[in-house]
Each structure stands twice: as C-alpha cells, then as structure tokens.
Design a protein around this motif. Structure first.
Motif, PDB file in Angstrom:
ATOM      1  N   CYS A 143     -10.040  -0.805   6.958  1.00 22.04           N
ATOM      2  CA  CYS A 143     -10.817   0.197   5.924  1.00 22.04           C
ATOM      3  C   CYS A 143     -11.346  -0.559   4.683  1.00 22.04           C
ATOM      4  O   CYS A 143     -12.217  -0.465   3.940  1.00 22.04           O
ATOM      5  CB  CYS A 143     -10.348   1.492   5.444  1.00 22.04           C
ATOM      6  SG  CYS A 143      -8.809   1.383   4.591  1.00 22.04           S
ATOM      7  N   MET A 178       0.907  -1.170   0.231  1.00 17.59           N
ATOM      8  CA  MET A 178      -0.059  -0.178   0.001  1.00 17.59           C
ATOM      9  C   MET A 178       0.928   1.313  -0.042  1.00 17.59           C
ATOM     10  O   MET A 178       0.636   2.262  -0.824  1.00 17.59           O
ATOM     11  CB  MET A 178      -0.864  -0.106   1.173  1.00 17.59           C
ATOM     12  CG  MET A 178      -1.807   1.174   1.462  1.00 17.59           C
ATOM     13  SD  MET A 178      -1.016   2.444   2.081  1.00 17.59           S
ATOM     14  CE  MET A 178      -1.188   2.131   3.818  1.00 17.59           C
ATOM     15  N   CYS A 218      -7.604   4.099   6.105  1.00 16.89           N
ATOM     16  CA  CYS A 218      -7.389   4.176   7.499  1.00 16.89           C
ATOM     17  C   CYS A 218      -5.595   3.935   7.600  1.00 16.89           C
ATOM     18  O   CYS A 218      -5.238   3.992   9.030  1.00 16.89           O
ATOM     19  CB  CYS A 218      -7.975   2.394   8.035  1.00 16.89           C
ATOM     20  SG  CYS A 218      -6.823   1.100   7.415  1.00 16.89           S
ATOM     21  N   CYS A 234      -2.181  -3.161   2.312  1.00 16.63           N
ATOM     22  CA  CYS A 234      -1.297  -2.720   3.506  1.00 16.63           C
ATOM     23  C   CYS A 234      -0.723  -3.871   4.389  1.00 16.63           C
ATOM     24  O   CYS A 234      -0.050  -3.751   5.411  1.00 16.63           O
ATOM     25  CB  CYS A 234      -2.075  -1.912   4.574  1.00 16.63           C
ATOM     26  SG  CYS A 234      -3.554  -2.560   5.112  1.00 16.63           S
TER      27      CYS A 234
HETATM   28  S1  FES Z   1      -5.280   0.798   4.099  1.00 15.73           S
HETATM   29 FE1  FES Z   1      -7.132   0.176   5.366  1.00 15.73          FE
HETATM   30  S2  FES Z   1      -7.292  -1.915   4.987  1.00 15.73           S
HETATM   31 FE2  FES Z   1      -5.483  -1.215   4.176  1.00 15.73          FE
END
Ligand code: FES
Length: 107
Positions: free
Chosen positions: A46, A25, A40, A87
C-alpha cells in the motif's frame, strides 16, 4: 527493547518503545503515531507506511528489499534516498534510538 523516535511534519516528535522482533510500522500504530496509515497491514502493498530514515542512520537500517523498492515508487509524498516502508524495517536493539521522519502525506 528499542526506542524509536518519529519526527512529525508539524515539527513535534513521538518516542515509542517497541518490542524487539516487531516492525517499525507496528511500533507506530501501537504508539498512536499519526501519519502512518498502514492500509495493507504490513504486506508491502500500500505504501502508506512510508518514512524517511534519518540520513545518519540509513546505513545501519539498510536498503529496501526488492518488493519494497518497487512500492516506494508509489508513495504519496516524494521518494527520497532514505525512503523506506516502515512495515519492512525489523526492529532490534541494534536500532535503539532510530529516528525517522513521517512524510506530509501518505495517501
Ligand atoms: S503497511 Fe502497507 S506497505 Fe507498509
């Protein structure tokens, strides 16, 4: 430093050179890849950093962790067998050449 390739919904691709030790990410955001929202900030809460790992590399990347697995049920685009939250993918030289597909929608 691994190079990762983001295949975008419009058929174009973006190559990003990522620093080892970062997550996918972060590579997308710092590389200006559209379609990775990451609301998030990387907390697996998120599901707006959803990607589809290329099926040939899915085994190399591995499965989602437990928290991620639950969040993947809330992605805006359909969940597929190779869905991951970017992420939660830790980059290393072993993932050099990784190809991921960015979904049509994230929110
Ligand atoms: S940036 Fe929010 S779940 Fe990966």
């Amino acid at each position: 430093m691994p190079t990762v390739i983001f295949q975008l919904p419009d058929g174009t691709e973006r190559k990003v050179i990522a620093a080892s030790g970062t997550v996918l990410m972060q590579a997308a955001v710092s590389g200006g890849v559209e379609g990775i929202v990451a609301e998030c900030g990387g907390n697996a809460s998120c599901a707006t950093c959803h990607v589809y790992v290329d099926s040939e590399q899915a085994e190399l990347v591995g499965p989602p962790n437990d928290v991620e697995d639950e969040m993947l049920d809330f992605t805006a685009a359909e969940r597929r067998p190779t869905s991951r939250l970017s992420c939660q993918i830790h980059l290393s030289d072993a993932l050099d050449g990784l190809v991921v597909h960015v979904p049509e929608e994230q929110v």
